[in-house]
Design an enzyme around this catalytic site. Structure first.
Site, mmCIF file in Angstrom:
data_model
loop_
_atom_site.group_PDB
_atom_site.id
_atom_site.type_symbol
_atom_site.label_atom_id
_atom_site.label_comp_id
_atom_site.label_asym_id
_atom_site.label_seq_id
_atom_site.Cartn_x
_atom_site.Cartn_y
_atom_site.Cartn_z
ATOM 1 N N SER A 107 18.290 66.705 -2.694
ATOM 2 C CA SER A 107 18.947 67.127 -1.541
ATOM 3 C C SER A 107 19.298 66.012 -0.252
ATOM 4 O O SER A 107 18.580 64.949 -0.367
ATOM 5 C CB SER A 107 18.219 68.034 -0.956
ATOM 6 O OG SER A 107 17.051 67.648 -0.360
ATOM 7 N N SER A 156 13.795 66.281 -2.276
ATOM 8 C CA SER A 156 14.373 65.834 -1.296
ATOM 9 C C SER A 156 14.619 64.269 -0.914
ATOM 10 O O SER A 156 13.860 63.666 -1.939
ATOM 11 C CB SER A 156 13.554 66.029 0.095
ATOM 12 O OG SER A 156 12.484 65.199 0.271
ATOM 13 N N ASP A 157 15.644 63.861 -0.539
ATOM 14 C CA ASP A 157 15.732 62.575 -0.429
ATOM 15 C C ASP A 157 14.522 61.967 0.424
ATOM 16 O O ASP A 157 13.732 62.726 1.142
ATOM 17 C CB ASP A 157 17.015 61.990 0.390
ATOM 18 C CG ASP A 157 17.350 60.599 -0.057
ATOM 19 O OD1 ASP A 157 16.472 59.778 -0.530
ATOM 20 O OD2 ASP A 157 18.642 60.172 0.058
ATOM 21 N N TRP A 158 14.214 60.612 0.307
ATOM 22 C CA TRP A 158 12.815 60.386 0.930
ATOM 23 C C TRP A 158 13.001 60.487 2.565
ATOM 24 O O TRP A 158 13.684 59.553 3.210
ATOM 25 C CB TRP A 158 12.661 58.769 0.570
ATOM 26 C CG TRP A 158 11.752 58.923 -0.746
ATOM 27 C CD1 TRP A 158 10.540 58.015 -0.952
ATOM 28 C CD2 TRP A 158 11.970 59.352 -1.808
ATOM 29 N NE1 TRP A 158 10.196 58.051 -2.227
ATOM 30 C CE2 TRP A 158 11.107 59.083 -2.675
ATOM 31 C CE3 TRP A 158 12.805 60.396 -2.529
ATOM 32 C CZ2 TRP A 158 10.775 59.265 -4.103
ATOM 33 C CZ3 TRP A 158 12.899 60.716 -3.589
ATOM 34 C CH2 TRP A 158 11.879 60.388 -4.449
#
Length: 690
Positions: A196, A229-231
């Site tokens: 995401s 998730s992206d970081w």
């Protein structure tokens, strides 16, 4: 033990701790039940070097070297689906050899603006070419027992304000332009994971966006894997849990218990804010993907390999087919090694390495062949006169970083003087110009199309000193090369092209390889001609960006609005010439087949990419003037003719009908264009659909 049985034996705490990071690139397993920690690695350019579990610092291993693969711009410029699969296979084998379960790749966001900071690692401005490349990549990667985490879902097309910007785009636009690649990766590539994105879409962050993660991704497309998730892209506990996120990764909070999906999520379940069945579903999504790659029962799991000659060969093959010949007046290219006794090699990019620069993922590699390396190795009898030509310089600033800095465009007269001297004393001069990964970088969009570091002045001076001047651009995204194009007879475009980039470039320059790359993006004459800039809707802000151009992204805008590009989408020259016969078109109801003969009418073997575009005559809805719907890459010997067939499913001609939330194909007459680019049309036929 089945997935359901595994989950039934886990405590709430064990389940929740599988849903958040337990290191920079790991999330917890359940050791007592034989479920290992899930290990991930960055991957668009190759498997990232090993870092410490709780820090971004390098782990200091001496066995974590990897192949530097060409960036996405290079792969997409090949238009070669077999190479896309080989690329996925090779990078997957390297991730497996490093015992990684997840590769954070491919990066497939549509190129909306030529200034996008991550354009170098994305594929193209065209949704059809995008998905055609992504599917074999994902299939090849996951066949190596590595999960493909396709990113960044979705509508994430700028770095400016990427962590907060709210993207507003209408339904038809997202369905026809920005979502097809993700849909194809999930349904045709069977991707086991999706990342995401940072941004918001219609008021909700993508890590807690019910419409994107649940309604579309799972309910419509049938996605069975996990959403990571992206970081640092998570903003809530309850909303993210309810609305589709499975794993939270990468916040800067060192205490993992303080993450949204850690103790706070356990508390939300105990307080009745999140049903435990929601937690169970997330764990099952993760276990499903892990099972697919033999991560739990490792019987039959592939072992992988890394930094091998075979993988370097894949990197070379992609690089050599990606290089685009933009201009070749007076047949200056290819060079004849028996005629060239001396060569001026000029420019910072002649010796620069691009594997590990800029913000974001790089590659620790043993092999990166520069153009200078390749020329001196392959042609030891040719005298090489080297001059740096230009210096990478930045303006004074208070930014505490090395990347995305304001560029100093002033020329260095001493460097130019040295370059002129080298050019004057050589049979031919080659200027290696362009960009680097400090200029084109994650987390920062470019400010314009101007070539950095006074390269135009350098090229003009070198050309004046030596009429046999060739320019090789090394960059990941369009620049304004109008002055360069006008000044020199030969202009070549390469990319951040991996471990064997120098070999590929030099083989093209000396005719060992006949260039066959075609541009996967449009080069505008000026920035304001590009749709997101013509509509003054890039990058937007401070809170919202609205995609005013709608479905007219890239060449669709240029062709529909009758705006002349500098280099059109799909453009690329060859050292030979190709003739196209008039195509025959056949419609069997479900598929339209175009058949034609293509002949190599030159003196050397070459590869041509035949492109098929469709347009609807007298459409009842707004449509682009033409849309790519098929292509084929064919290799021909000198003088050879082959019959070529391109099949286009009628479903590819559908538009998204917002009123009925469905795809529809208009009846009536369609124009079909067959060409060597979106503007180099060789023939035109019509087909009627009922």
């Amino acid at each position: 033990m089945s997935i359901d049985q595994l989950v039934s034996q886990m405590t709430l705490e064990e389940k929740v701790h599988m849903l958040h990071g337990s290191g920079k690139f790991t999330s917890a397993g359940v050791e007592r039940l034989g479920v290992p920690a899930l290990t991930s690695t960055d991957g668009p350019l190759g498997v990232r070097e090993e870092i410490q579990n709780d820090s971004w610092a390098a782990a200091g291993w001496d066995n974590d070297f990897a192949t530097f693969f060409p960036a996405g711009g290079g792969l997409s410029a090949t238009w070669n689906l077999d190479l896309a699969k080989q690329y996925g296979e090779a990078i997957g084998q390297e991730a497996r050899a490093r015992n990684k379960h997840v590769l954070l790749a491919p990066a497939v966001n549509l190129i909306r603006s030529p200034l996008g900071g991550r354009n170098f690692e994305y594929f193209t401005e065209d949704p059809f070419l995008n998905k055609q490349l992504a599917v074999p990549y994902v299939l090849g990667l996951q066949a190596q027992d590595v999960i493909s985490c396709v990113k960044h879902y979705a509508i994430n097309n700028q770095e400016t304000l990427r962590g907060s910007i709210d993207v507003q785009a209408d339904e038809r636009t997202i369905r026809e332009m920005y979502l097809p690649v993700f849909k194809a990766a999930v349904q045709e590539g069977n991707a086991y994971s999706v990342m995401s994105a940072y941004n918001q879409f219609r008021g909700a962050y993508l890590s807690e966006n019910d419409y994107m993660l649940n309604t579309i991704l799972r309910d419509e497309w049938g996605f069975k894997g996990f959403v990571m998730s992206d970081w640092g892209a998570v903003h809530s506990t309850v909303e993210s849990a309810k609305y589709g996120l499975d794993i939270e990764m990468g916040t800067e909070i060192d205490d993992y218990d303080q993450w949204y999906f850690s103790e706070a999520l356990i508390g939300a379940v105990k307080d009745g804010k999140v049903d435990e069945a929601v937690i169970d579903a997330k764990v099952k999504n993760i276990l499903y993907a892990m099972n697919q790659v033999h991560a739990i029962d490792t019987t039959g799991r592939k072992s992988g390999s890394i930094n091998t000659p075979e993988h370097l060969e894949v990197a070379y093959n992609v690089a050599k087919e990606s290089i685009v010949l933009l201009k070749n007046e007076n047949n200056l290219l290819p060079l004849k090694d028996d005629q060239v006794k001396s060569i001026a090699v000029i420019g910072d990019n002649a010796k620069r390495k691009h594997a590990n620069q800029g913000f974001g993922a790089g590659v620790k590699t043993k092999t990166e062949v520069t153009p200078f390396d390749a020329i001196t190795t392959k042609y030891p009898n040719v005298k090489v006169n080297y001059a740096q030509g230009y210096e990478e310089k930045y303006l004074p600033n208070d930014l505490d970083r090395s990347w995305g800095l304001p560029i100093d465009y002033s020329a260095d007269s001493n460097l130019i003087k040295e370059a002129v001297e080298a050019a004057s004393n050589s049979d031919v001069a080659v200027v290696f110009a362009g960009s680097n990964r400090l200029v084109e970088t994650e987390a920062e969009d470019r400010k314009g199309l101007r070539l950095p570091f006074a390269q135009e002045e350098l090229i003009a001076a070198v050309k004046a000193a030596n009429p046999n001047t060739i320019v090789v651009m090394i960059a990941g995204a369009p620049y304004d090369v109008s002055n360069v194009h006008e000044q020199v007879d030969a202009l070549v475009w390469s990319w951040f092209n991996g471990s064997k980039a120098g070999d590929a470039i030099v083989d093209v320059l000396f005719g060992v390889v006949n260039p066959s790359g075609k541009l996967p993006v449009t080069f505008p004459k000026k920035l304001e001609d590009s749709p997101a800039h013509a509509t003054n809707s890039f990058p937007g802000g401070p809170d919202v960006v609205t995609y005013q151009e709608g479905i007219l992204v890239g060449y669709r805008w240029f062709d529909t609005k009758n705006v002349e590009p500098f280099y059109p989408f799909g453009f690329g020259l060859s050292y030979t010439t190709f003739d196209y016969s008039e195509p025959k078109v056949m419609n069997n109801g479900g598929t339209i087949t175009l058949s034609l003969d293509i002949a190599n009418t030159g003196d050397v073997a070459g590869k041509e990419i035949v492109q098929v575009y469709f347009g609807k005559n007298n459409s009842s809805i707004e449509r682009a003037a033409k849309e790519l719907k098929g292509f084929a890459k064919v290799e021909l010997k000198a003088g050879e003719t082959q019959q070529l067939s391109v099949e286009v499913p009628v479903s590819e001609l559908a538009y998204y009908d917002v009123e009925t939330s469905s795809w529809k194909v208009e009846s009536g007459e369609y124009t079909v264009w067959v060409g060597a680019s979106s503007r180099d049309i060789r023939s035109e036929v019509s087909v009627s659909l009922d």
